[in-house]
Scaffold this motif. Structure first.
Motif, PDB file in Angstrom:
ATOM      1  N   VAL A 273      15.567 -10.400   8.169  1.00  0.00           N
ATOM      2  CA  VAL A 273      14.803 -11.346   7.353  1.00  0.00           C
ATOM      3  C   VAL A 273      13.728 -10.554   6.608  1.00  0.00           C
ATOM      4  O   VAL A 273      12.940  -9.834   7.225  1.00  0.00           O
ATOM      5  N   LYS A 274      13.696 -10.689   5.268  1.00  0.00           N
ATOM      6  CA  LYS A 274      12.762  -9.869   4.480  1.00  0.00           C
ATOM      7  C   LYS A 274      11.736 -10.694   3.720  1.00  0.00           C
ATOM      8  O   LYS A 274      10.963 -10.151   2.949  1.00  0.00           O
ATOM      9  N   THR A 275      11.731 -11.992   3.932  1.00  0.00           N
ATOM     10  CA  THR A 275      10.779 -12.846   3.225  1.00  0.00           C
ATOM     11  C   THR A 275       9.419 -12.836   3.911  1.00  0.00           C
ATOM     12  O   THR A 275       9.313 -12.539   5.101  1.00  0.00           O
ATOM     13  N   GLY A 276       8.372 -13.178   3.135  1.00  0.00           N
ATOM     14  CA  GLY A 276       7.023 -13.241   3.678  1.00  0.00           C
ATOM     15  C   GLY A 276       6.098 -12.278   2.959  1.00  0.00           C
ATOM     16  O   GLY A 276       6.372 -11.078   2.890  1.00  0.00           O
ATOM     17  N   GLU A 277       4.973 -12.800   2.432  1.00  0.00           N
ATOM     18  CA  GLU A 277       4.044 -11.963   1.678  1.00  0.00           C
ATOM     19  C   GLU A 277       3.239 -11.052   2.600  1.00  0.00           C
ATOM     20  O   GLU A 277       2.796  -9.983   2.170  1.00  0.00           O
ATOM     21  N   THR A 286      10.972 -14.775  10.579  1.00  0.00           N
ATOM     22  CA  THR A 286      11.970 -14.213  11.493  1.00  0.00           C
ATOM     23  C   THR A 286      12.125 -15.097  12.721  1.00  0.00           C
ATOM     24  O   THR A 286      13.243 -15.382  13.165  1.00  0.00           O
ATOM     25  N   TYR A 287      11.017 -15.551  13.268  1.00  0.00           N
ATOM     26  CA  TYR A 287      11.029 -16.433  14.442  1.00  0.00           C
ATOM     27  C   TYR A 287      11.809 -17.715  14.164  1.00  0.00           C
ATOM     28  O   TYR A 287      12.557 -18.207  15.018  1.00  0.00           O
ATOM     29  N   LYS A 288      11.651 -18.235  12.968  1.00  0.00           N
ATOM     30  CA  LYS A 288      12.270 -19.522  12.623  1.00  0.00           C
ATOM     31  C   LYS A 288      13.799 -19.462  12.603  1.00  0.00           C
ATOM     32  O   LYS A 288      14.467 -20.495  12.644  1.00  0.00           O
ATOM     33  N   THR A 289      14.379 -18.253  12.541  1.00  0.00           N
ATOM     34  CA  THR A 289      15.845 -18.146  12.542  1.00  0.00           C
ATOM     35  C   THR A 289      16.440 -18.275  13.948  1.00  0.00           C
ATOM     36  O   THR A 289      17.664 -18.388  14.080  1.00  0.00           O
ATOM     37  N   LEU A 290      15.598 -18.257  14.976  1.00  0.00           N
ATOM     38  CA  LEU A 290      16.095 -18.415  16.346  1.00  0.00           C
ATOM     39  C   LEU A 290      16.378 -19.877  16.644  1.00  0.00           C
ATOM     40  O   LEU A 290      15.711 -20.783  16.131  1.00  0.00           O
ATOM     41  N   SER A 291      17.342 -20.112  17.535  1.00  0.00           N
ATOM     42  CA  SER A 291      17.616 -21.473  17.987  1.00  0.00           C
ATOM     43  C   SER A 291      16.492 -21.923  18.914  1.00  0.00           C
ATOM     44  O   SER A 291      15.700 -21.109  19.407  1.00  0.00           O
ATOM     45  N   ASP A 292      16.423 -23.206  19.169  1.00  0.00           N
ATOM     46  CA  ASP A 292      15.381 -23.732  20.053  1.00  0.00           C
ATOM     47  C   ASP A 292      15.456 -23.095  21.442  1.00  0.00           C
ATOM     48  O   ASP A 292      14.425 -22.758  22.033  1.00  0.00           O
ATOM     49  N   ASP A 293      16.666 -22.922  21.969  1.00  0.00           N
ATOM     50  CA  ASP A 293      16.821 -22.341  23.306  1.00  0.00           C
ATOM     51  C   ASP A 293      16.369 -20.886  23.336  1.00  0.00           C
ATOM     52  O   ASP A 293      15.743 -20.432  24.301  1.00  0.00           O
ATOM     53  N   ASN A 343       9.435  -0.596   8.869  1.00  0.00           N
ATOM     54  CA  ASN A 343       8.711  -1.869   8.915  1.00  0.00           C
ATOM     55  C   ASN A 343       9.502  -2.939   9.667  1.00  0.00           C
ATOM     56  O   ASN A 343       9.482  -4.113   9.305  1.00  0.00           O
ATOM     57  N   ASP A 344      10.189  -2.525  10.727  1.00  0.00           N
ATOM     58  CA  ASP A 344      11.049  -3.436  11.478  1.00  0.00           C
ATOM     59  C   ASP A 344      10.275  -4.345  12.422  1.00  0.00           C
ATOM     60  O   ASP A 344       9.224  -3.975  12.970  1.00  0.00           O
ATOM     61  N   ILE A 345      10.842  -5.526  12.622  1.00  0.00           N
ATOM     62  CA  ILE A 345      10.292  -6.540  13.532  1.00  0.00           C
ATOM     63  C   ILE A 345      11.449  -7.134  14.325  1.00  0.00           C
ATOM     64  O   ILE A 345      12.505  -7.445  13.764  1.00  0.00           O
ATOM     65  N   ILE A 346      11.277  -7.271  15.614  1.00  0.00           N
ATOM     66  CA  ILE A 346      12.262  -7.947  16.462  1.00  0.00           C
ATOM     67  C   ILE A 346      11.567  -9.101  17.171  1.00  0.00           C
ATOM     68  O   ILE A 346      10.476  -8.934  17.720  1.00  0.00           O
ATOM     69  N   PHE A 391      18.446 -12.831  19.494  1.00  0.00           N
ATOM     70  CA  PHE A 391      17.340 -12.121  18.869  1.00  0.00           C
ATOM     71  C   PHE A 391      17.360 -12.339  17.356  1.00  0.00           C
ATOM     72  O   PHE A 391      18.414 -12.629  16.769  1.00  0.00           O
ATOM     73  N   ALA A 392      16.187 -12.170  16.756  1.00  0.00           N
ATOM     74  CA  ALA A 392      16.064 -12.220  15.301  1.00  0.00           C
ATOM     75  C   ALA A 392      15.467 -10.901  14.830  1.00  0.00           C
ATOM     76  O   ALA A 392      14.616 -10.304  15.501  1.00  0.00           O
ATOM     77  N   TYR A 393      15.911 -10.466  13.656  1.00  0.00           N
ATOM     78  CA  TYR A 393      15.546  -9.149  13.127  1.00  0.00           C
ATOM     79  C   TYR A 393      14.857  -9.335  11.781  1.00  0.00           C
ATOM     80  O   TYR A 393      15.375 -10.013  10.897  1.00  0.00           O
ATOM     81  N   GLY A 394      13.664  -8.757  11.664  1.00  0.00           N
ATOM     82  CA  GLY A 394      12.933  -8.878  10.407  1.00  0.00           C
ATOM     83  C   GLY A 394      12.527  -7.523   9.865  1.00  0.00           C
ATOM     84  O   GLY A 394      12.397  -6.556  10.612  1.00  0.00           O
ATOM     85  N   GLN A 395      12.308  -7.444   8.549  1.00  0.00           N
ATOM     86  CA  GLN A 395      11.808  -6.232   7.888  1.00  0.00           C
ATOM     87  C   GLN A 395      10.769  -6.642   6.864  1.00  0.00           C
ATOM     88  O   GLN A 395      11.079  -7.341   5.895  1.00  0.00           O
ATOM     89  N   TYR A 396       9.551  -6.197   7.112  1.00  0.00           N
ATOM     90  CA  TYR A 396       8.474  -6.546   6.185  1.00  0.00           C
ATOM     91  C   TYR A 396       8.422  -5.543   5.026  1.00  0.00           C
ATOM     92  O   TYR A 396       8.495  -4.329   5.237  1.00  0.00           O
ATOM     93  N   THR A 397       8.299  -6.080   3.808  1.00  0.00           N
ATOM     94  CA  THR A 397       8.190  -5.228   2.631  1.00  0.00           C
ATOM     95  C   THR A 397       6.750  -5.256   2.110  1.00  0.00           C
ATOM     96  O   THR A 397       6.305  -6.304   1.636  1.00  0.00           O
ATOM     97  N   PRO A 398       6.009  -4.168   2.273  1.00  0.00           N
ATOM     98  CA  PRO A 398       4.611  -4.153   1.825  1.00  0.00           C
ATOM     99  C   PRO A 398       4.514  -4.398   0.307  1.00  0.00           C
ATOM    100  O   PRO A 398       5.441  -4.103  -0.455  1.00  0.00           O
ATOM    101  N   ALA A 399       3.388  -4.966  -0.093  1.00  0.00           N
ATOM    102  CA  ALA A 399       3.172  -5.244  -1.526  1.00  0.00           C
ATOM    103  C   ALA A 399       3.254  -3.943  -2.328  1.00  0.00           C
ATOM    104  O   ALA A 399       2.673  -2.932  -1.949  1.00  0.00           O
ATOM    105  N   GLY A 400       4.003  -3.984  -3.407  1.00  0.00           N
ATOM    106  CA  GLY A 400       4.126  -2.802  -4.264  1.00  0.00           C
ATOM    107  C   GLY A 400       5.255  -1.878  -3.873  1.00  0.00           C
ATOM    108  O   GLY A 400       5.603  -0.967  -4.626  1.00  0.00           O
ATOM    109  N   ALA A 401       5.848  -2.112  -2.701  1.00  0.00           N
ATOM    110  CA  ALA A 401       6.968  -1.262  -2.273  1.00  0.00           C
ATOM    111  C   ALA A 401       8.247  -1.758  -2.871  1.00  0.00           C
ATOM    112  O   ALA A 401       8.433  -2.963  -3.128  1.00  0.00           O
ATOM    113  N   SER A 402       9.164  -0.862  -3.151  1.00  0.00           N
ATOM    114  CA  SER A 402      10.453  -1.246  -3.714  1.00  0.00           C
ATOM    115  C   SER A 402      11.310  -1.885  -2.650  1.00  0.00           C
ATOM    116  O   SER A 402      11.315  -1.474  -1.503  1.00  0.00           O
ATOM    117  N   VAL A 403      12.033  -2.924  -3.035  1.00  0.00           N
ATOM    118  CA  VAL A 403      12.889  -3.654  -2.085  1.00  0.00           C
ATOM    119  C   VAL A 403      14.232  -2.986  -1.955  1.00  0.00           C
ATOM    120  O   VAL A 403      14.817  -2.635  -2.963  1.00  0.00           O
TER     121      VAL A 403
END
Length: 403
Positions: A273-277, A286-293, A343-346, A391-403
């Motif tokens: 998941v790469k969204t988020g300012e 990233t958390y929101k992609t997990l199921s309730d369980d 910039n990984d997040i688990i 598990f959910a996997y996220g990657q944050y893209t800092p402002a100004g960094a190329s995607v």
């Protein structure tokens, strides 16, 4: 009692004394001997004073025999306790820890204490199929390699645990072989019922998590001169090298392993998941992609780079709200794991990852004259897999960094 009867009784007592196995038997024989001593001889067939002294001496011998049996019984009890000591208990002992290092360094026998010789004897293994019981003089033989003592192995794992929260939190097993773990993939929820209403049959789908084993190995090459260091320093050196190299490989496999000749990692087949300012936004998305369980017990693990972005975040007023760092939000607890890349997040509950230690870490030694080098080879077998979709996997893209 006639003289010949006394002689017969004395002979019978001597035989019983020699055959006695317990102190209770000896106590009973002592009482009989005392009663025999009290017998008053009849007529002229009495016993002489010399014969009476012999009889008293027989009673004294009986006491000596009793003391010997008591000593034998105590020795057997002590021996049985020693024999009951398991291999794991031996590996945990302080004398095995030092003996292990001395043996690995090929120190002469004169450098070993008797306790170290016995401890090491129960743990040295070779390719021999015949077991040899160890003594202070005889080297015991099992069948397989020089085990790292439990304290060293635990310290090795503790070093990794201190560095990696993910490794600390995953569920760990120690099963020497392939395992097949069923888990509940999907099931109907419970329902409320009126009194006397029959409960519906619950729909449940189970699947399996299969673990085999992959070899993890690392060679540590040192010079002969370095090997002359003190024993405890040698242990610390081995620990640091193993933790640095093998530990890094193990944790990387738990997170990023592709399942080919290594464990299957948490991020395998996950789309980041790469969204988020901001980093916090990305953690939430990233958390929101997990199921309730799978949200139950979930935590967020962030890389060093993401942690820097959080601490260095400046709001519209020019303030740094997270300058002291962040350990939790109202959503999840947050921990930095240095083994996460870029910039990984688990996000997830690491109890949903199973790591099986098929073979504990052990070390073999190879000495070469050319170059005056010694190779210490670390070796272990592991396998691990995450519960699918846990598990959910996220990657944050800092402002100004190329995607």
């Amino acid at each position: 009692m006639l003289k010949k009867e006394i002689e017969a009784k004395k002979a019978e007592l001597r035989n019983k004394i020699n055959e006695a196995k317990t102190t209770d038997e000896l106590e009973e024989l002592r009482k009989q001997a005392e009663e025999l001593n009290k017998e008053v001889p009849e007529d002229d067939e009495t016993i002489t004073p010399e014969e009476e002294r012999n009889l008293i001496r027989d009673v004294d011998n009986l006491e000596q025999r009793k003391a010997e049996i008591t000593k034998i019984i105590k020795y057997k009890e002590d021996t049985e306790v020693e024999e009951k000591r398991t291999l794991e208990q031996v590996l945990k002992s302080p004398e095995y820890r030092t003996a292990w290092a001395k043996k690995l360094m090929k120190l002469p026998d004169s450098r070993f204490t008797e306790e170290e010789k016995r401890a090491l004897g129960d743990a040295i293994t070779t390719t021999d199929t015949t077991f040899v019981q160890s003594t202070a003089e005889t080297q015991g033989i099992n069948n397989g390699g020089l085990f790292i003592p439990t304290t060293v192995r635990n310290e090795f794992l503790e070093l990794i645990t201190k560095q990696s929260p993910i490794f600390r939190d995953v569920r760990k097993l120690q099963v020497a072989g392939n395992i097949d773990l069923p888990y509940l993939f999907e099931a109907d929820d419970a329902e409320w019922y009126a009194e006397l209403t029959e409960t519906k049959n619950e729909g449940q789908e189970y699947r399996n998590l299969q673990l085999t084993g992959w070899e993890l190995a690392k060679d540590i090459v040192i010079t002969w001169k370095l090997e002359e260091m003190a024993v405890e320093s040698f242990i610390n050196f081995i620990l640091e090298e193993l933790a640095n190299k093998m530990g890094k490989a193990l944790v990387n496999a738990i997170i990023y392993g592709d399942g080919n000749d290594k464990p299957t990692g948490i991020t395998k087949d996950l789309t980041a998941v790469k969204t988020g300012e901001t980093p916090i936004d990305n953690i939430i998305e990233t958390y929101k992609t997990l199921s309730d369980d799978d949200r139950i017990g979930a935590k967020a693990y962030i890389s060093s780079s993401v942690n820097i972005e959080i601490v260095g975040y400046k709001d519209k007023n020019g303030n740094y709200p997270f300058l002291q760092g962040i350990s939790a939000t109202n959503l999840v607890s947050i921990e930095q794991d240095p083994y996460l890349k870029n910039n990984d997040i688990i996000v997830g509950n690491c109890r949903n990852y199973i790591l099986n230690e098929v073979t504990p870490v052990r070390v073999e030694r190879e000495r070469t004259v050319k170059g005056r080098k010694v190779t210490y080879g670390g070796y272990a077998i592991y396998d691990g897999k995450p519960k699918p979709n846990a598990f959910a996997y996220g990657q944050y893209t800092p402002a100004g960094a190329s995607v």
